[in-house]
Enzyme design. Sequence first.
Site, mmCIF file in Angstrom:
data_model
loop_
_atom_site.group_PDB
_atom_site.id
_atom_site.type_symbol
_atom_site.label_atom_id
_atom_site.label_comp_id
_atom_site.label_asym_id
_atom_site.label_seq_id
_atom_site.Cartn_x
_atom_site.Cartn_y
_atom_site.Cartn_z
ATOM 1 N N LYS A 1 36.104 48.069 36.546
ATOM 2 C CA LYS A 1 37.283 47.272 36.228
ATOM 3 C C LYS A 1 36.861 46.086 35.367
ATOM 4 C CE LYS A 1 40.836 44.245 37.812
ATOM 5 N NZ LYS A 1 41.188 43.222 38.803
ATOM 6 N N ALA B 1 47.603 42.310 40.162
ATOM 7 C CA ALA B 1 47.794 40.867 40.346
ATOM 8 C C ALA B 1 49.263 40.501 40.512
ATOM 9 C CB ALA B 1 47.190 40.052 39.207
ATOM 10 N N GLY B 2 49.500 39.582 41.445
ATOM 11 C CA GLY B 2 50.827 39.015 41.636
ATOM 12 C C GLY B 2 51.612 39.558 42.809
ATOM 13 N N GLY C 1 46.651 36.122 42.564
ATOM 14 C CA GLY C 1 46.702 35.359 43.799
ATOM 15 C C GLY C 1 47.971 34.556 44.004
ATOM 16 N N ASN D 1 44.741 42.242 46.429
ATOM 17 C CA ASN D 1 43.739 41.703 47.329
ATOM 18 C C ASN D 1 44.363 40.627 48.210
ATOM 19 O OD1 ASN D 1 40.342 40.350 46.918
ATOM 20 N ND2 ASN D 1 41.517 40.710 48.731
ATOM 21 N N THR D 2 44.783 39.526 47.594
ATOM 22 C CA THR D 2 45.265 38.365 48.345
ATOM 23 C C THR D 2 46.441 38.699 49.247
ATOM 24 O OG1 THR D 2 44.548 36.977 46.496
ATOM 25 C CG2 THR D 2 45.991 35.962 48.126
#
Length: 326
Positions: free
Chosen positions: A169, A256-257, A230, A278-279
Amino acid sequence: MTQPISVTVNGETRRTSAATVAELVRELDLEPEKVAVERNGEIAPRSTLAQVALGEGDVLEIVHFVGGGQGADNWTVAGRTFNSRLIVGTGKYKDFEQNAAAVEASGAEIVTVAVRRVNVSDPKAPMLTDYIDPRKITYLPNTAGCFTAEDAIRTLRLAREAGGWDLVKLEVLGEARTLYPNMVETIRACEVLAKEGFLPMVYCTDDPIAAKQLEDAGAVAVMPLGAPIGSGLGIQNRVTIRLIVEGASVPVLVDAGVGTASDAAVAMELGCDGVLMNTAIAEAKDPIRMARAMKLSVEAGREAYLAGRMATRKYADPSSPLAGLI
Protein backbone atom coordinates in the site's frame (compact mmCIF):
# COMPACT_ATOMS: atom_id res chain seq x y z
CA MET A 1 8.74 -17.29 -29.70
CA THR A 2 6.36 -20.16 -28.89
CA GLN A 3 3.66 -20.62 -31.54
CA PRO A 4 0.10 -20.36 -30.15
CA ILE A 5 -1.76 -23.63 -29.71
CA SER A 6 -5.39 -24.52 -29.04
CA VAL A 7 -6.32 -26.14 -25.72
CA THR A 8 -9.60 -26.73 -23.93
CA VAL A 9 -9.83 -25.28 -20.42
CA ASN A 10 -12.89 -26.13 -18.32
CA GLY A 11 -14.92 -26.87 -21.44
CA GLU A 12 -13.87 -23.79 -23.41
CA THR A 13 -11.39 -23.71 -26.30
CA ARG A 14 -8.73 -21.02 -26.10
CA ARG A 15 -5.53 -20.07 -27.87
CA THR A 16 -2.40 -19.77 -25.77
CA SER A 17 1.34 -19.24 -26.15
CA ALA A 18 2.00 -20.82 -22.75
CA ALA A 19 4.59 -23.60 -22.90
CA THR A 20 3.69 -25.25 -19.58
CA VAL A 21 0.61 -25.77 -17.43
CA ALA A 22 1.99 -23.34 -14.82
CA GLU A 23 2.36 -20.62 -17.46
CA LEU A 24 -1.22 -21.21 -18.59
CA VAL A 25 -2.51 -21.01 -15.02
CA ARG A 26 -0.74 -17.67 -14.52
CA GLU A 27 -2.07 -16.47 -17.88
CA LEU A 28 -5.53 -17.03 -16.41
CA ASP A 29 -4.60 -14.78 -13.45
CA LEU A 30 -4.56 -17.78 -11.11
CA GLU A 31 -1.84 -19.00 -8.76
CA PRO A 32 -0.52 -22.52 -9.45
CA GLU A 33 -0.20 -23.25 -5.73
CA LYS A 34 -3.92 -22.60 -5.18
CA VAL A 35 -5.45 -24.81 -7.90
CA ALA A 36 -5.61 -28.46 -8.96
CA VAL A 37 -5.14 -29.39 -12.62
CA GLU A 38 -6.24 -32.43 -14.60
CA ARG A 39 -4.58 -32.76 -18.03
CA ASN A 40 -6.03 -35.19 -20.57
CA GLY A 41 -7.76 -37.16 -17.81
CA GLU A 42 -4.76 -37.41 -15.49
CA ILE A 43 -3.98 -35.31 -12.42
CA ALA A 44 -0.90 -33.13 -12.86
CA PRO A 45 0.80 -32.88 -9.44
CA ARG A 46 0.99 -29.28 -8.29
CA SER A 47 4.74 -29.55 -7.71
CA THR A 48 5.29 -30.43 -11.39
CA LEU A 49 3.08 -27.85 -13.12
CA ALA A 50 6.10 -25.81 -14.20
CA GLN A 51 7.51 -28.88 -15.98
CA VAL A 52 4.31 -30.23 -17.58
CA ALA A 53 4.40 -29.18 -21.24
CA LEU A 54 1.27 -28.11 -23.06
CA GLY A 55 0.43 -29.62 -26.44
CA GLU A 56 -2.02 -28.92 -29.24
CA GLY A 57 -5.50 -30.17 -28.29
CA ASP A 58 -4.79 -30.74 -24.60
CA VAL A 59 -7.91 -30.84 -22.43
CA LEU A 60 -7.54 -29.37 -18.94
CA GLU A 61 -9.78 -29.05 -15.92
CA ILE A 62 -8.67 -26.44 -13.38
CA VAL A 63 -10.45 -26.39 -10.02
CA HIS A 64 -10.18 -24.76 -6.61
CA PHE A 65 -12.21 -24.70 -3.41
CA VAL A 66 -15.27 -22.47 -3.06
CA GLY A 67 -17.98 -22.27 -0.44
CA GLY A 68 -21.07 -24.40 -0.86
CA GLY A 69 -24.36 -22.95 -2.06
CA GLN A 70 -24.35 -19.79 -4.14
CA GLY A 71 -21.19 -18.72 -5.95
CA ALA A 72 -18.74 -16.75 -3.86
CA ASP A 73 -18.79 -12.97 -4.30
CA ASN A 74 -15.05 -12.54 -4.04
CA TRP A 75 -12.76 -9.92 -5.51
CA THR A 76 -9.33 -10.00 -7.10
CA VAL A 77 -6.38 -7.62 -6.98
CA ALA A 78 -3.18 -8.29 -8.95
CA GLY A 79 -4.29 -11.88 -9.55
CA ARG A 80 -4.94 -12.60 -5.87
CA THR A 81 -8.47 -13.44 -4.80
CA PHE A 82 -10.05 -12.61 -1.45
CA ASN A 83 -13.46 -13.30 0.03
CA SER A 84 -13.56 -10.50 2.59
CA ARG A 85 -13.92 -6.99 1.19
CA LEU A 86 -12.84 -5.45 4.47
CA ILE A 87 -9.18 -4.54 5.05
CA VAL A 88 -8.17 -3.47 8.54
CA GLY A 89 -5.19 -1.69 10.01
CA THR A 90 -2.97 -2.70 12.91
CA GLY A 91 -2.44 0.58 14.72
CA LYS A 92 -3.94 2.24 17.82
CA TYR A 93 -5.01 -0.97 19.59
CA LYS A 94 -4.20 -1.30 23.28
CA ASP A 95 -2.13 -4.42 22.56
CA PHE A 96 -1.42 -7.06 19.94
CA GLU A 97 -3.89 -9.46 21.55
CA GLN A 98 -6.80 -7.03 21.08
CA ASN A 99 -5.64 -6.33 17.54
CA ALA A 100 -5.64 -10.03 16.68
CA ALA A 101 -9.11 -10.50 18.18
CA ALA A 102 -10.46 -7.58 16.15
CA VAL A 103 -8.99 -8.98 12.93
CA GLU A 104 -10.65 -12.33 13.61
CA ALA A 105 -14.00 -10.70 14.38
CA SER A 106 -13.82 -8.59 11.23
CA GLY A 107 -13.23 -11.57 8.97
CA ALA A 108 -10.53 -9.55 7.18
CA GLU A 109 -8.01 -11.45 5.10
CA ILE A 110 -5.67 -8.47 4.60
CA VAL A 111 -4.13 -6.23 7.25
CA THR A 112 -2.03 -3.14 6.68
CA VAL A 113 1.26 -3.01 8.55
CA ALA A 114 3.65 -0.11 9.05
CA VAL A 115 7.37 -0.56 8.55
CA ARG A 116 9.31 0.64 11.58
CA ARG A 117 12.79 0.20 13.03
CA VAL A 118 13.49 -2.83 15.20
CA ASN A 119 13.82 -2.01 18.89
CA VAL A 120 17.45 -3.07 19.20
CA SER A 121 17.40 -2.46 22.96
CA ASP A 122 14.75 -5.18 23.37
CA PRO A 123 14.94 -7.48 20.34
CA LYS A 124 12.87 -10.19 22.10
CA ALA A 125 9.86 -7.92 22.61
CA PRO A 126 6.55 -9.27 21.22
CA MET A 127 5.94 -8.59 17.53
CA LEU A 128 2.77 -8.39 15.46
CA THR A 129 3.67 -11.60 13.66
CA ASP A 130 3.45 -13.43 17.00
CA TYR A 131 -0.29 -12.66 17.08
CA ILE A 132 -1.38 -12.28 13.44
CA ASP A 133 0.13 -15.06 11.33
CA PRO A 134 1.31 -13.76 7.93
CA ARG A 135 0.89 -17.28 6.58
CA LYS A 136 -2.86 -17.01 7.20
CA ILE A 137 -3.49 -13.27 6.86
CA THR A 138 -2.04 -11.25 3.97
CA TYR A 139 0.22 -8.48 5.21
CA LEU A 140 -0.02 -5.26 3.21
CA PRO A 141 3.05 -3.14 4.07
CA ASN A 142 2.26 0.55 3.86
CA THR A 143 4.18 3.80 3.76
CA ALA A 144 2.32 5.59 6.56
CA GLY A 145 4.22 8.68 7.65
CA CYS A 146 6.08 9.17 4.37
CA PHE A 147 6.00 12.68 2.90
CA THR A 148 8.23 12.16 -0.16
CA ALA A 149 8.35 9.67 -2.98
CA GLU A 150 11.91 8.75 -2.01
CA ASP A 151 10.94 7.88 1.57
CA ALA A 152 8.00 5.76 0.39
CA ILE A 153 10.12 3.88 -2.16
CA ARG A 154 12.87 3.25 0.39
CA THR A 155 10.34 1.99 2.95
CA LEU A 156 8.78 -0.52 0.57
CA ARG A 157 12.14 -1.76 -0.65
CA LEU A 158 12.96 -2.57 2.98
CA ALA A 159 9.55 -4.20 3.44
CA ARG A 160 10.13 -6.47 0.46
CA GLU A 161 13.52 -7.44 1.80
CA ALA A 162 12.05 -8.16 5.24
CA GLY A 163 9.07 -10.23 4.18
CA GLY A 164 9.21 -10.75 0.44
CA TRP A 165 6.06 -8.70 -0.10
CA ASP A 166 5.33 -7.21 -3.51
CA LEU A 167 1.64 -6.34 -2.94
CA VAL A 168 1.95 -3.08 -1.00
CA LYS A 169 0.00 0.00 0.00
CA LEU A 170 1.49 3.28 -1.16
CA GLU A 171 0.68 6.61 0.43
CA VAL A 172 2.70 9.81 0.18
CA LEU A 173 1.30 12.52 2.43
CA GLY A 174 1.26 16.22 1.66
CA GLU A 175 1.13 17.66 5.16
CA ALA A 176 0.73 16.54 8.76
CA ARG A 177 -2.46 18.47 9.54
CA THR A 178 -4.82 16.99 6.95
CA LEU A 179 -2.78 13.91 5.95
CA TYR A 180 -4.07 14.47 2.42
CA PRO A 181 -2.03 12.72 -0.26
CA ASN A 182 0.51 14.62 -2.34
CA MET A 183 -0.57 13.31 -5.73
CA VAL A 184 2.50 14.50 -7.64
CA GLU A 185 4.80 12.56 -5.30
CA THR A 186 2.37 9.63 -5.12
CA ILE A 187 2.24 9.17 -8.89
CA ARG A 188 6.02 9.49 -9.13
CA ALA A 189 6.53 6.83 -6.46
CA CYS A 190 3.96 4.56 -8.08
CA GLU A 191 5.78 4.66 -11.41
CA VAL A 192 9.11 3.73 -9.81
CA LEU A 193 7.64 0.94 -7.68
CA ALA A 194 5.70 -0.59 -10.57
CA LYS A 195 8.87 -0.69 -12.69
CA GLU A 196 10.64 -2.50 -9.83
CA GLY A 197 8.01 -5.24 -9.76
CA PHE A 198 5.89 -3.98 -6.87
CA LEU A 199 2.09 -4.20 -7.01
CA PRO A 200 1.01 -0.90 -5.43
CA MET A 201 -2.46 -0.32 -4.02
CA VAL A 202 -2.50 3.46 -3.78
CA TYR A 203 -4.10 5.92 -1.35
CA CYS A 204 -5.29 8.96 -3.31
CA THR A 205 -7.58 11.96 -3.40
CA ASP A 206 -11.21 11.43 -4.37
CA ASP A 207 -10.41 12.69 -7.86
CA PRO A 208 -11.37 10.63 -10.94
CA ILE A 209 -8.55 12.15 -13.02
CA ALA A 210 -5.88 11.39 -10.41
CA ALA A 211 -7.24 7.85 -10.02
CA LYS A 212 -6.88 7.22 -13.75
CA GLN A 213 -3.36 8.68 -13.73
CA LEU A 214 -2.45 6.20 -11.00
CA GLU A 215 -3.73 3.32 -13.13
CA ASP A 216 -1.53 4.51 -15.97
CA ALA A 217 1.39 4.68 -13.51
CA GLY A 218 0.98 1.02 -12.58
CA ALA A 219 -1.39 1.00 -9.59
CA VAL A 220 -3.14 -2.36 -9.13
CA ALA A 221 -5.86 -0.71 -7.03
CA VAL A 222 -6.85 2.88 -6.26
CA MET A 223 -7.90 3.85 -2.74
CA PRO A 224 -9.61 7.25 -2.63
CA LEU A 225 -10.16 8.79 0.78
CA GLY A 226 -13.70 9.11 2.07
CA ALA A 227 -12.59 11.83 4.50
CA PRO A 228 -9.31 12.75 6.22
CA ILE A 229 -7.44 9.85 7.85
CA GLY A 230 -8.68 9.13 11.37
CA SER A 231 -11.47 11.75 11.18
CA GLY A 232 -14.46 9.41 11.30
CA LEU A 233 -16.43 11.87 9.14
CA GLY A 234 -17.70 9.23 6.74
CA ILE A 235 -17.95 9.48 2.94
CA GLN A 236 -17.89 13.19 2.20
CA ASN A 237 -18.13 13.15 -1.60
CA ARG A 238 -20.22 10.30 -2.94
CA VAL A 239 -20.30 11.79 -6.43
CA THR A 240 -16.56 11.62 -7.08
CA ILE A 241 -16.20 8.19 -5.44
CA ARG A 242 -18.90 6.92 -7.79
CA LEU A 243 -17.14 8.50 -10.79
CA ILE A 244 -13.90 6.79 -9.80
CA VAL A 245 -15.69 3.44 -9.59
CA GLU A 246 -17.32 3.93 -12.98
CA GLY A 247 -14.05 4.85 -14.68
CA ALA A 248 -11.69 2.37 -13.05
CA SER A 249 -10.36 -0.83 -14.57
CA VAL A 250 -8.69 -1.85 -11.29
CA PRO A 251 -10.31 -2.39 -7.86
CA VAL A 252 -11.47 0.71 -5.99
CA LEU A 253 -11.43 0.70 -2.18
CA VAL A 254 -12.39 3.58 0.09
CA ASP A 255 -9.47 4.28 2.40
CA ALA A 256 -9.77 6.67 5.35
CA GLY A 257 -12.62 8.55 6.98
CA VAL A 258 -14.94 5.69 7.95
CA GLY A 259 -16.33 6.25 11.43
CA THR A 260 -19.09 3.71 11.86
CA ALA A 261 -20.82 0.81 10.15
CA SER A 262 -23.17 2.92 8.05
CA ASP A 263 -20.17 4.68 6.47
CA ALA A 264 -18.75 1.35 5.34
CA ALA A 265 -22.13 0.35 3.91
CA VAL A 266 -22.30 3.60 1.92
CA ALA A 267 -18.88 2.92 0.38
CA MET A 268 -20.01 -0.52 -0.73
CA GLU A 269 -23.36 0.77 -2.03
CA LEU A 270 -21.40 3.12 -4.30
CA GLY A 271 -19.90 0.06 -5.98
CA CYS A 272 -16.49 0.03 -4.32
CA ASP A 273 -14.69 -3.30 -4.24
CA GLY A 274 -13.80 -2.90 -0.58
CA VAL A 275 -13.11 -0.64 2.38
CA LEU A 276 -9.98 -0.10 4.45
CA MET A 277 -10.20 1.18 8.02
CA ASN A 278 -8.23 1.30 11.24
CA THR A 279 -9.30 4.03 13.68
CA ALA A 280 -13.02 3.30 13.38
CA ILE A 281 -12.43 -0.12 14.92
CA ALA A 282 -9.39 0.51 17.14
CA GLU A 283 -10.86 3.60 18.84
CA ALA A 284 -14.37 2.21 19.33
CA LYS A 285 -15.39 1.66 22.95
CA ASP A 286 -15.66 -2.04 22.10
CA PRO A 287 -13.27 -2.72 19.18
CA ILE A 288 -14.19 -6.39 18.86
CA ARG A 289 -17.88 -5.64 18.58
CA MET A 290 -17.24 -2.82 16.12
CA ALA A 291 -15.11 -5.16 14.01
CA ARG A 292 -18.09 -7.52 13.76
CA ALA A 293 -20.35 -4.58 12.88
CA MET A 294 -17.99 -3.51 10.11
CA LYS A 295 -17.92 -7.03 8.70
CA LEU A 296 -21.71 -7.11 8.52
CA SER A 297 -22.01 -3.58 7.12
CA VAL A 298 -19.56 -4.27 4.30
CA GLU A 299 -21.51 -7.41 3.42
CA ALA A 300 -24.86 -5.57 3.62
CA GLY A 301 -23.62 -2.68 1.50
CA ARG A 302 -22.33 -5.06 -1.14
CA GLU A 303 -25.64 -6.95 -1.21
CA ALA A 304 -27.54 -3.65 -1.58
CA TYR A 305 -25.30 -2.61 -4.46
CA LEU A 306 -25.82 -5.93 -6.25
CA ALA A 307 -29.57 -5.79 -5.61
CA GLY A 308 -29.89 -2.36 -7.23
CA ARG A 309 -31.57 0.31 -5.16
CA MET A 310 -35.00 1.75 -5.98
CA ALA A 311 -35.19 4.99 -7.97
CA THR A 312 -35.40 8.21 -6.00
CA ARG A 313 -38.50 10.36 -6.52
CA LYS A 314 -39.38 13.97 -5.89
CA TYR A 315 -42.80 13.16 -4.46
CA ALA A 316 -44.41 10.37 -2.43
CA ASP A 317 -45.49 7.15 -4.10
CA PRO A 318 -47.90 5.04 -1.99
CA SER A 319 -47.00 1.41 -1.37
CA SER A 320 -50.68 0.38 -1.38
CA PRO A 321 -52.93 1.14 -4.40
CA LEU A 322 -55.45 3.98 -3.91
CA ALA A 323 -58.08 2.31 -6.08
CA GLY A 324 -60.80 0.45 -4.17
CA LEU A 325 -60.53 2.51 -0.98
CA ILE A 326 -63.51 2.18 1.35
